[in-house]
Design an enzyme around this catalytic site. Structure first.
Site, PDB file in Angstrom:
ATOM      1  N   ASP A   1      -2.296  10.472  -2.258  1.00  0.00           N
ATOM      2  CA  ASP A   1      -2.614   9.430  -3.238  1.00  0.00           C
ATOM      3  C   ASP A   1      -3.032  10.004  -4.582  1.00  0.00           C
ATOM      4  O   ASP A   1      -2.916   9.344  -5.604  1.00  0.00           O
ATOM      5  CB  ASP A   1      -3.722   8.532  -2.689  1.00  0.00           C
ATOM      6  CG  ASP A   1      -3.202   7.618  -1.594  1.00  0.00           C
ATOM      7  OD1 ASP A   1      -2.840   6.473  -1.914  1.00  0.00           O
ATOM      8  OD2 ASP A   1      -3.129   8.058  -0.432  1.00  0.00           O
TER       9      ASP A   1
ATOM     10  N   GLN B   1      -2.014   1.821  10.093  1.00  0.00           N
ATOM     11  CA  GLN B   1      -0.721   1.987   9.414  1.00  0.00           C
ATOM     12  C   GLN B   1       0.277   2.767  10.262  1.00  0.00           C
ATOM     13  O   GLN B   1       1.484   2.534  10.192  1.00  0.00           O
ATOM     14  CB  GLN B   1      -0.904   2.696   8.068  1.00  0.00           C
ATOM     15  CG  GLN B   1      -1.648   1.891   7.022  1.00  0.00           C
ATOM     16  CD  GLN B   1      -3.122   2.249   6.981  1.00  0.00           C
ATOM     17  OE1 GLN B   1      -3.734   2.533   8.008  1.00  0.00           O
ATOM     18  NE2 GLN B   1      -3.706   2.250   5.787  1.00  0.00           N
TER      19      GLN B   1
ATOM     20  N   ASN C   1      -5.866  11.943   0.340  1.00  0.00           N
ATOM     21  CA  ASN C   1      -4.930  11.151   1.136  1.00  0.00           C
ATOM     22  C   ASN C   1      -5.722  10.312   2.124  1.00  0.00           C
ATOM     23  O   ASN C   1      -6.957  10.381   2.178  1.00  0.00           O
ATOM     24  CB  ASN C   1      -3.928  12.071   1.855  1.00  0.00           C
ATOM     25  CG  ASN C   1      -2.753  11.292   2.428  1.00  0.00           C
ATOM     26  OD1 ASN C   1      -2.143  10.482   1.728  1.00  0.00           O
ATOM     27  ND2 ASN C   1      -2.434  11.516   3.687  1.00  0.00           N
ATOM     28  N   LYS C   2      -5.009   9.521   2.915  1.00  0.00           N
ATOM     29  CA  LYS C   2      -5.641   8.627   3.866  1.00  0.00           C
ATOM     30  C   LYS C   2      -6.690   9.352   4.710  1.00  0.00           C
ATOM     31  O   LYS C   2      -6.477  10.472   5.158  1.00  0.00           O
ATOM     32  CB  LYS C   2      -4.573   8.016   4.773  1.00  0.00           C
ATOM     33  CG  LYS C   2      -5.087   7.071   5.835  1.00  0.00           C
ATOM     34  CD  LYS C   2      -5.910   5.917   5.264  1.00  0.00           C
ATOM     35  CE  LYS C   2      -5.129   5.107   4.257  1.00  0.00           C
ATOM     36  NZ  LYS C   2      -5.933   4.020   3.661  1.00  0.00           N
TER      37      LYS C   2
ATOM     38  N   ARG D   1       0.868  -1.171   0.000  1.00  0.00           N
ATOM     39  CA  ARG D   1       0.000   0.000   0.000  1.00  0.00           C
ATOM     40  C   ARG D   1       0.909   1.226   0.000  1.00  0.00           C
ATOM     41  O   ARG D   1       2.106   1.133   0.179  1.00  0.00           O
ATOM     42  CB  ARG D   1      -1.002   0.006   1.161  1.00  0.00           C
ATOM     43  CG  ARG D   1      -0.689  -0.779   2.367  1.00  0.00           C
ATOM     44  CD  ARG D   1       0.180  -0.145   3.432  1.00  0.00           C
ATOM     45  NE  ARG D   1       0.116   1.285   3.502  1.00  0.00           N
ATOM     46  CZ  ARG D   1       1.177   2.058   3.652  1.00  0.00           C
ATOM     47  NH1 ARG D   1       2.377   1.533   3.705  1.00  0.00           N
ATOM     48  NH2 ARG D   1       1.061   3.349   3.733  1.00  0.00           N
ATOM     49  N   GLY D   2       0.263   2.374  -0.244  1.00  0.00           N
ATOM     50  CA  GLY D   2       1.021   3.587  -0.493  1.00  0.00           C
ATOM     51  C   GLY D   2       1.076   3.809  -1.991  1.00  0.00           C
ATOM     52  O   GLY D   2       1.489   2.912  -2.756  1.00  0.00           O
ATOM     53  N   ALA D   3       0.658   5.001  -2.440  1.00  0.00           N
ATOM     54  CA  ALA D   3       0.488   5.232  -3.878  1.00  0.00           C
ATOM     55  C   ALA D   3       1.747   4.942  -4.694  1.00  0.00           C
ATOM     56  O   ALA D   3       1.676   4.248  -5.718  1.00  0.00           O
ATOM     57  CB  ALA D   3       0.002   6.666  -4.116  1.00  0.00           C
TER      58      ALA D   3
END
Length: 357
Positions: free
Chosen positions: A244, A203, A254-255, A51-53
């Site tokens: 993202d 996370q 974003n998250k 995960r993470g763009a």
């Protein structure tokens, strides 16, 4: 103690196979998963093994290599047509992270101008590795630019808040927001990082705290709802987060929980920094209103590791991202430069410069 340049790897290409560190198992176990086919890569992106763009984009690029190799073996002369199904499957795995689509676009460019005298898998693998290495280099550049920005504004408090995970686990290495934090720590600009736990996937507690501890950077884990109190107490000077997707006007997806932090920071006079490579910008979207927001199963909110925490029949709303308006952002740090007080004009200027180079 000085933070090392790269202490954690999450994506590796070895023995002609893509290996991913299963981030669902951290920090209790370091488990690596191999990926023999497109379905395995899609599942790992969708199920948050990776995960993470930026990391999703890199993984998708390697996924194309695997898909092409398998299609060549299975479909013969029709391999390119069959490969379009793999591109579509990869594109649908996580719809908000624009780096995914950017990386797939880069791989499609290679396909469109294949050198007939060279193995297409070799050419695609070369591009996937280039994307991976370029992301790592960009992270180091952003780390230095972000640290310089922190130094310029002379922090009245030595702490920063970060949200989700934006380090080596979420990128090709070093990190975006966490890369800035690493660089700032090396330069003795900050003394402590406050990491939001980042519900419902944790996370911050599972990944960010673990990464920072690997580097010996002081980290204090907090519940997501503690940020306002830290700001009120004057213990932090910056909120530093990743992204993202960034719209043409500077709005940032974003998250989930990032928007909360931006509103709180504005009220308390705390600066707000977004750190992301230019591949995260989506100029086809004029504002954050048009960014698609992924929703995941409500069980992620209602349960923790399969144990029900809410009453039976209770419902859950589980958007994965939120959108922070550009007006709440003090700076967006990219590998091509820093945009202070982002707007449609300043974003266009930066991206025009990127196209020229």
């Amino acid at each position: 103690m000085m933070a090392s340049a790269r202490t954690v790897n999450a994506i590796e290409w070895r023995d002609d196979t893509l290996w991913l560190l299963d981030q669902r198992a951290l920090p209790l176990e370091e488990l690596w998963i191999s990926h023999p086919d497109t379905e395995a890569v899609v599942n790992s992106i969708r199920d948050m093994v990776v995960r993470g763009a930026p990391a999703i984009g890199i993984t998708a690029a390697y996924g194309v290599v695997i898909a092409a190799r398998n299609r060549l073996e299975q479909s013969g002369d029709n391999w390119m047509r069959a490969l379009s199904e793999d591109f579509e499957a990869l594109a649908q795995s996580r719809p908000t992270a624009v780096n995914l689509f950017w990386a797939l676009g880069q791989m499609q460019k290679i396909l469109s101008k294949l050198n007939q005298e060279e193995d297409p898998v070799v050419q695609l693998l070369r591009e996937a590795k280039r994307i991976h290495e370029a992301d790592l280099a960009a992270n180091h550049t952003m780390g230095n630019l972000g640290a310089s920005l922190i130094a310029h504004y002379k922090m009245p408090a030595p702490g920063v808040i970060t949200h989700c995970n934006t380090g080596s686990l979420a990128t090709g290495g070093y990190g975006t927001a966490l890369g800035v934090i690493r660089s700032a720590w090396q330069q003795k600009l900050i003394e402590r990082v406050f990491a939001d736990e980042t519900r419902p996937w944790w996370q911050g507690s599972r990944l960010t705290a673990w990464e920072l501890m690997q580097d010996g950077i002081p980290v204090t884990l907090t519940a997501d709802s503690v940020a306002a109190t830290l700001m009120q107490q004057g213990r932090v000077s910056w909120v530093i987060v990743g992204a993202d997707r960034i719209a043409a006007n500077g709005d940032v997806a974003n998250k989930i929980g990032t928007y909360n932090l931006a509103v709180l920071a504005k009220h308390h006079g705390v600066r707000f920094m977004v750190v992301a490579p230019t591949s995260t910008f989506d100029l086809s979207i004029s504002s954050g209103v048009d960014i698609p927001i992924e929703e995941r199963d409500g069980h992620e909110v209602l349960e923790v590791k399969g144990v029900r925490m809410a009453p039976e029949n209770a419902q859950a709303y589980n958007p994965v991202f939120d959108v922070t308006p550009a007006q709440l952002i003090d700076a967006i740090v990219t590998e091509k430069g820093v945009i202070e007080k982002p707007s449609a004009d300043s974003v266009a200027s930066l991206m025009a410069d990127r196209q020229l180079h």
